[in-house]
Design an enzyme around this catalytic site. Structure first.
Site, PDB file in Angstrom:
ATOM      1  N   LYS A   1       0.823  -1.219   0.000  1.00  0.00           N
ATOM      2  CA  LYS A   1       0.000   0.000   0.000  1.00  0.00           C
ATOM      3  C   LYS A   1       0.855   1.266   0.000  1.00  0.00           C
ATOM      4  O   LYS A   1       0.444   2.299  -0.479  1.00  0.00           O
ATOM      5  CB  LYS A   1      -0.938   0.025   1.209  1.00  0.00           C
ATOM      6  CG  LYS A   1      -0.210   0.108   2.537  1.00  0.00           C
ATOM      7  CD  LYS A   1      -1.153   0.161   3.719  1.00  0.00           C
ATOM      8  CE  LYS A   1      -1.692  -1.175   4.137  1.00  0.00           C
ATOM      9  NZ  LYS A   1      -0.693  -2.176   4.584  1.00  0.00           N
TER      10      LYS A   1
ATOM     11  N   HIS B   1       0.662  -3.150  14.922  1.00  0.00           N
ATOM     12  CA  HIS B   1       1.341  -2.058  14.205  1.00  0.00           C
ATOM     13  C   HIS B   1       1.264  -0.850  15.121  1.00  0.00           C
ATOM     14  O   HIS B   1       0.171  -0.384  15.439  1.00  0.00           O
ATOM     15  CB  HIS B   1       0.626  -1.789  12.868  1.00  0.00           C
ATOM     16  CG  HIS B   1       1.407  -0.894  11.941  1.00  0.00           C
ATOM     17  ND1 HIS B   1       1.934   0.308  12.333  1.00  0.00           N
ATOM     18  CD2 HIS B   1       1.743  -1.040  10.634  1.00  0.00           C
ATOM     19  CE1 HIS B   1       2.571   0.863  11.303  1.00  0.00           C
ATOM     20  NE2 HIS B   1       2.469   0.055  10.261  1.00  0.00           N
TER      21      HIS B   1
ATOM     22  N   SER C   1       2.664   4.480  11.875  1.00  0.00           N
ATOM     23  CA  SER C   1       3.724   4.801  10.915  1.00  0.00           C
ATOM     24  C   SER C   1       4.560   5.961  11.429  1.00  0.00           C
ATOM     25  O   SER C   1       4.038   6.894  12.037  1.00  0.00           O
ATOM     26  CB  SER C   1       3.120   5.167   9.564  1.00  0.00           C
ATOM     27  OG  SER C   1       2.629   3.999   8.956  1.00  0.00           O
TER      28      SER C   1
ATOM     29  N   GLY D   1       6.109   0.817  10.601  1.00  0.00           N
ATOM     30  CA  GLY D   1       6.434   1.985  11.418  1.00  0.00           C
ATOM     31  C   GLY D   1       7.913   2.325  11.417  1.00  0.00           C
ATOM     32  O   GLY D   1       8.316   3.335  11.974  1.00  0.00           O
TER      33      GLY D   1
ATOM     34  N   GLU E   1       6.087  -5.897   8.704  1.00  0.00           N
ATOM     35  CA  GLU E   1       5.458  -5.334   7.499  1.00  0.00           C
ATOM     36  C   GLU E   1       5.961  -3.919   7.224  1.00  0.00           C
ATOM     37  O   GLU E   1       5.179  -2.962   7.248  1.00  0.00           O
ATOM     38  CB  GLU E   1       3.937  -5.298   7.674  1.00  0.00           C
ATOM     39  CG  GLU E   1       3.292  -6.647   7.797  1.00  0.00           C
ATOM     40  CD  GLU E   1       1.816  -6.548   8.178  1.00  0.00           C
ATOM     41  OE1 GLU E   1       1.342  -5.446   8.510  1.00  0.00           O
ATOM     42  OE2 GLU E   1       1.145  -7.584   8.141  1.00  0.00           O
ATOM     43  N   PRO E   2       7.255  -3.754   6.986  1.00  0.00           N
ATOM     44  CA  PRO E   2       7.748  -2.391   6.720  1.00  0.00           C
ATOM     45  C   PRO E   2       7.281  -1.876   5.361  1.00  0.00           C
ATOM     46  O   PRO E   2       7.266  -2.628   4.391  1.00  0.00           O
ATOM     47  CB  PRO E   2       9.277  -2.568   6.721  1.00  0.00           C
ATOM     48  CG  PRO E   2       9.489  -4.001   6.362  1.00  0.00           C
ATOM     49  CD  PRO E   2       8.309  -4.759   6.888  1.00  0.00           C
TER      50      PRO E   2
ATOM     51  N   ARG F   1       7.227   2.264   4.355  1.00  0.00           N
ATOM     52  CA  ARG F   1       8.028   3.455   4.060  1.00  0.00           C
ATOM     53  C   ARG F   1       9.533   3.184   4.169  1.00  0.00           C
ATOM     54  O   ARG F   1      10.321   3.783   3.441  1.00  0.00           O
ATOM     55  CB  ARG F   1       7.642   4.570   5.029  1.00  0.00           C
ATOM     56  CG  ARG F   1       6.272   5.163   4.727  1.00  0.00           C
ATOM     57  CD  ARG F   1       5.691   5.809   5.982  1.00  0.00           C
ATOM     58  NE  ARG F   1       4.389   6.413   5.765  1.00  0.00           N
ATOM     59  CZ  ARG F   1       3.252   5.716   5.717  1.00  0.00           C
ATOM     60  NH1 ARG F   1       3.257   4.396   5.846  1.00  0.00           N
ATOM     61  NH2 ARG F   1       2.099   6.345   5.530  1.00  0.00           N
TER      62      ARG F   1
ATOM     63  N   ASP G   1      -8.260  23.656  -5.594  1.00  0.00           N
ATOM     64  CA  ASP G   1      -8.599  23.565  -4.180  1.00  0.00           C
ATOM     65  C   ASP G   1      -7.535  24.275  -3.342  1.00  0.00           C
ATOM     66  O   ASP G   1      -6.340  24.017  -3.508  1.00  0.00           O
ATOM     67  CB  ASP G   1      -8.663  22.067  -3.833  1.00  0.00           C
ATOM     68  CG  ASP G   1      -9.166  21.823  -2.435  1.00  0.00           C
ATOM     69  OD1 ASP G   1      -9.089  22.749  -1.608  1.00  0.00           O
ATOM     70  OD2 ASP G   1      -9.628  20.704  -2.169  1.00  0.00           O
TER      71      ASP G   1
END
Ligand SMILES: Cc1ncc(COP(=O)(O)O)c(C=O)c1O
Length: 387
Positions: A76, A204, A207, A244, A274-275, A277, A352
């Protein structure tokens, strides 16, 4: 003020240098865009230059610090197929949160055992898709999810996602996911009654984590829930410590994690993570062009408009409240300009007013439409697969 006439060659103004190969690639691509623009080519899109060497560096760092933890890259974070393929070649697995992510990975790496469907609230269709594709490991954190899984994939291997929270994290996930410790026994008993298979626990902390105590607490809580699972009748063998991890404090957090894992009785438990970034952020440099400028007469700072904003690749300005400033400028416009320090607000291309990339950014020169702004570390929150 002194005025200087600049030649047609782009000039690098910042002393913060992009690695030379990346810089060369950027210059080459800009030249193509400039020439193509003459013949009406749609060359005004922002683009990425990707340095997979950075990903490899992060992989080596992970192996040094956390050799006992098997990473599953969180797709993701940045679903670029080149990144996914490269990570697969390094032996890394994948955390997918949707059918699209599972399809993307399975197309490149046709091995469902390398995927965790790490989304505690899944649609019926996505559970059926996982069952058909053989993506067996998935997470849950509520009773209804167990009933759904019983109906559509009773052979699934389940990870119970528990509440965990780092108060210093840049993105908090605990308000959305994670079973509280007073509900885990009930969930485990329900799973057992349904004859489902719980294989472990996941968490988790959020992040952009930085609190070593939060990691320690999450590992402690996981250890308790693993014991609960045993007492209910399961044989759990996995602890998923989530994501994170950040570039800036990886060694600190890894050290805290290692200490926490050593402090618990986790025999015969495989540790995975689950790294997201951590692997993706530093490899991606984003190059935007200045599409317009508005000189404000009332003494306020002038405004520049670029071809990417918070609804594109600057999503982190909103999600992580990250202050994103260009690390380098390439001056393309050949008009005379003033070479003095000045502040600009930087805006995205939409109409915007939320689309503000940076309310006040310092430059060593006047900026004009046609110049290029170069942003490093932009791979961490890519909404669309980059071109
Ligand atoms: C379940 C899960 N795993 C992993 C990640 C990746 O987190 P990070 O990019 O902080 O490593 C996320 C991010 O939202 C997540 O929700």
């Amino acid at each position: 003020m002194p005025k200087t006439k600049l030649g047609s060659t782009p000039i690098q103004l910042s002393h913060i240098r992009v690695p030379s190969l990346v810089e060369k690639t950027i210059r080459g691509r800009i030249e193509i865009d400039q020439h193509a623009a003459d013949s009406g080519y749609e060359g005004d899109r922002a683009f990425f230059v990707v340095d997979l060497g950075e990903v490899y560096k992060q992989h080596r760092r992970w192996k040094t610090e956390l050799p006992q933890v098997q990473p599953y890259y969180a797709v993701k974070c940045n679903p670029d197929p080149r990144l996914v393929l490269f990570l697969s070649k390094l032996g890394i697995g994948f955390d997918c949160a949707s059918v699209d992510e599972m399809k993307l990975v399975l197309n490149l790496v046709p091995d469902p055992s390398r995927i965790i469907f790490s989304n505690p609230c899944k649609s019926d269709y996505s559970i059926r898709f996982a069952a058909d594709a053989g993506v067996r490991m998935m997470s849950f954190d509520n009773l209804d999810e167990l009933d759904k899984i019983k109906k559509f994939y009773p052979d699934a291997h389940l990870l119970l996602r528990i509440f965990a929270s780092d108060p210093t994290a840049l993105v908090h996930l605990e308000s959305k996911y994670g079973a509280s410790l007073d509900s885990t026994k009930t969930l485990l008993k329900h799973a057992f009654t349904l004859k489902l298979t719980v294989v472990g626990v996941s968490f988790h902390v959020g992040s952009g984590a930085g609190d070593v105590a939060a990691i320690g607490q999450a590992v402690k809580d996981s250890s308790l829930v693993l014991e609960e699972a045993r007492s209910v009748g399961f044989k759990p063998h996995i602890l998923n410590v989530g994501g994170g991890f950040q570039d800036s404090n990886f060694e600190l957090i890894s050290n805290a994690l290692r200490t926490a894992l050593q402090g618990e009785v986790l025999e015969n438990i495989t540790i995975i993570a689950e790294p997201g970034r951590y692997f993706a952020r530093s490899a991606y440099t984003l190059i935007c062009t200045v599409i317009g400028r508005r000189q404000v007469c009332n003494g306020s700072m002038d405004m520049i408009y670029q071809n990417d904003g918070v609804y594109g690749n600057f999503l982190n300005v909103i999600i992580e409240k990250e202050a994103i400033a260009p690390s380098m400028v390439l001056l393309i416009n050949q008009k005379e300009r003033q070479l003095t320090t000045r502040l600009y607000s930087i805006w995205g291309p939409t109409c915007d007013s939320t689309d503000c990339v940076n309310p006040s950014s310092r430059f060593g020169t006047e900026i004009m439409a046609g110049d290029w702004l170069i942003y490093k570390n932009m791979g961490g929150s890519v909404p669309n697969t980059p071109l």
